[in-house]
Design a protein around this motif. Structure first.
Motif, short mmCIF file in Angstrom:
data_model
loop_
_atom_site.label_atom_id
_atom_site.label_comp_id
_atom_site.label_asym_id
_atom_site.label_seq_id
_atom_site.Cartn_x
_atom_site.Cartn_y
_atom_site.Cartn_z
N THR A 1 17.53 -13.78 -1.42
CA THR A 1 17.16 -15.19 -1.24
C THR A 1 16.17 -15.26 -0.10
OG1 THR A 1 18.95 -15.58 0.31
CG2 THR A 1 19.43 -15.96 -2.02
N SER A 2 15.55 -16.41 0.07
CA SER A 2 14.55 -16.55 1.13
C SER A 2 15.19 -16.39 2.51
CB SER A 2 13.84 -17.89 1.01
OG SER A 2 14.77 -18.94 1.08
N GLU A 3 16.52 -16.63 2.65
CA GLU A 3 17.18 -16.44 3.93
C GLU A 3 17.37 -14.95 4.23
OE1 GLU A 3 19.27 -18.48 1.56
OE2 GLU A 3 17.79 -20.00 2.05
N ASP A 4 17.55 -14.14 3.18
CA ASP A 4 17.78 -12.70 3.38
C ASP A 4 16.53 -12.00 3.90
OD1 ASP A 4 20.33 -13.01 2.39
OD2 ASP A 4 19.77 -12.40 0.36
N HIS A 5 15.40 -12.34 3.34
CA HIS A 5 14.14 -11.66 3.68
C HIS A 5 13.05 -12.70 3.81
CE1 HIS A 5 15.45 -7.53 2.85
NE2 HIS A 5 16.21 -8.08 1.92
N GLU A 6 12.14 -12.39 4.69
CA GLU A 6 10.95 -13.22 4.76
C GLU A 6 10.06 -12.76 3.61
OE1 GLU A 6 7.06 -13.60 7.57
OE2 GLU A 6 8.97 -13.15 8.54
N LEU A 7 9.93 -13.57 2.57
CA LEU A 7 9.18 -13.16 1.38
C LEU A 7 7.69 -13.22 1.70
CD1 LEU A 7 11.26 -15.04 -1.31
CD2 LEU A 7 11.43 -12.66 -0.63
N ARG A 8 7.07 -12.07 1.82
CA ARG A 8 5.65 -12.00 2.12
C ARG A 8 5.07 -10.81 1.39
NH1 ARG A 8 8.45 -9.47 5.94
NH2 ARG A 8 7.61 -7.61 6.90
N PRO A 9 3.79 -10.86 1.05
CA PRO A 9 3.20 -9.70 0.40
C PRO A 9 3.12 -8.52 1.36
CG PRO A 9 1.53 -11.36 0.86
CD PRO A 9 2.85 -11.95 1.24
N MET A 10 3.51 -7.35 0.88
CA MET A 10 3.47 -6.14 1.68
C MET A 10 2.24 -5.35 1.29
SD MET A 10 6.37 -5.81 3.44
CE MET A 10 7.99 -6.50 3.49
N LYS A 11 1.20 -5.42 2.08
CA LYS A 11 -0.03 -4.71 1.75
C LYS A 11 -0.37 -3.74 2.86
CE LYS A 11 -2.25 -8.11 -1.16
NZ LYS A 11 -3.48 -8.81 -1.44
N GLY A 12 -0.74 -2.55 2.47
CA GLY A 12 -1.24 -1.58 3.43
C GLY A 12 -2.72 -1.82 3.62
N SER A 13 -3.34 -0.99 4.42
CA SER A 13 -4.76 -1.20 4.66
C SER A 13 -5.63 -0.65 3.53
CB SER A 13 -5.17 -0.57 5.99
OG SER A 13 -5.00 0.83 5.92
N ARG A 14 -5.15 0.35 2.80
CA ARG A 14 -5.94 0.92 1.71
C ARG A 14 -5.44 0.47 0.36
NH1 ARG A 14 -8.03 6.93 2.91
NH2 ARG A 14 -8.89 6.52 4.95
N CYS A 15 -6.37 0.33 -0.58
CA CYS A 15 -6.03 -0.08 -1.95
C CYS A 15 -6.45 1.00 -2.92
CB CYS A 15 -6.79 -1.34 -2.34
SG CYS A 15 -6.42 -2.78 -1.39
N ALA A 16 -5.74 1.07 -4.03
CA ALA A 16 -6.12 1.98 -5.10
C ALA A 16 -7.13 1.31 -6.02
CB ALA A 16 -4.91 2.42 -5.89
N TYR A 17 -7.09 -0.02 -6.10
CA TYR A 17 -7.98 -0.76 -6.98
C TYR A 17 -8.36 -2.09 -6.34
CZ TYR A 17 -6.48 2.38 -10.70
OH TYR A 17 -6.23 3.49 -11.45
N ALA A 18 -9.48 -2.64 -6.77
CA ALA A 18 -9.88 -4.01 -6.45
C ALA A 18 -10.45 -4.59 -7.72
CB ALA A 18 -10.90 -4.03 -5.32
N LYS A 19 -10.23 -5.87 -7.93
CA LYS A 19 -10.67 -6.51 -9.17
C LYS A 19 -11.63 -7.64 -8.85
CE LYS A 19 -8.03 -6.90 -12.84
NZ LYS A 19 -7.02 -7.28 -13.81
N LEU A 20 -12.72 -7.71 -9.61
CA LEU A 20 -13.71 -8.77 -9.49
C LEU A 20 -14.09 -9.23 -10.89
CD1 LEU A 20 -15.73 -10.44 -7.76
CD2 LEU A 20 -17.35 -8.57 -8.07
#
Length: 193
Positions: free
Chosen positions: A62-81
């Protein structure tokens, strides 16, 4: 659980491997959870569970259990345009060759994506690190100059030492690449326009 099992498409195979796999997975998950709650569970395993929980939000959280946020590292395998994927050469060499502008308004040149990084607040922007193909020496002839509608250009087969750091908006298109004689590479612009 029964409702979820009833919705699985079995292709009319009853008593097969799928049911056995589901039951083994449920039993193994329950055993791991029980083992982690025991007082004699090794501290190294407990630390791995803490790291795992930081990386992956549990399905029943639930939202109380975890702060729901996107977990992104600095590097990506793909980018979309615009529905088109781009990736570094280490991830997928086939879609790493591009035609791009090193700066807004500059002439398009060919290059190879080396890495894609998330930057900005919460990784909302993308930086593309591109090594350009070196231009042909004056002694080598570019046979594609006489066919401007073909959108092909010859470059040296070697990449430049410096990297251009660009945004997704500076990418013109993917490029098909073919190495041919005398250390020359031809890049064909694969623009959809």
């Amino acid at each position: 659980m029964i409702g979820a099992l009833q919705k699985i498409n079995t292709n009319d195979h009853i008593g097969g491997v799928m049911e056995c796999t589901i039951m083994k997975t449920v039993a193994r998950t329950a055993n791991i959870r029980r083992w982690l709650c025991r007082p004699d569970c090794p501290e190294a395993v407990r630390q791995l569970k803490i790291l795992f929980d930081k990386c992956f939000i549990p399905a029943n959280a639930t939202s109380e259990d975890h702060e729901l946020r996107p977990m992104k590292g600095s590097r990506c395998a793909y980018a979309k345009l615009d529905g088109v994927n781009f990736s570094p050469s280490s991830t997928h060499a086939g879609i790493a060759t591009i035609i791009y502008r090193a700066s807004p308004g500059a002439r398009p040149i060919g290059g190879q994506i080396q890495q894609i990084k998330n930057v900005g607040l919460n990784g909302t922007m993308v930086q593309i690190h591109v090594r350009p193909y070196e231009l042909l020496s004056k002694s080598l002839y570019d046979p594609f100059l006489q066919y401007p509608h073909l959108l092909a250009k010859a470059y040296s087969s070697t990449l430049g030492e410096t990297e251009d750091v660009i945004g997704l908006e500076n990418i013109v298109a993917h490029a098909a690449r073919f190495d041919y004689s005398h250390n020359r590479t031809v890049l064909v612009n694969l623009s959809r326009d």
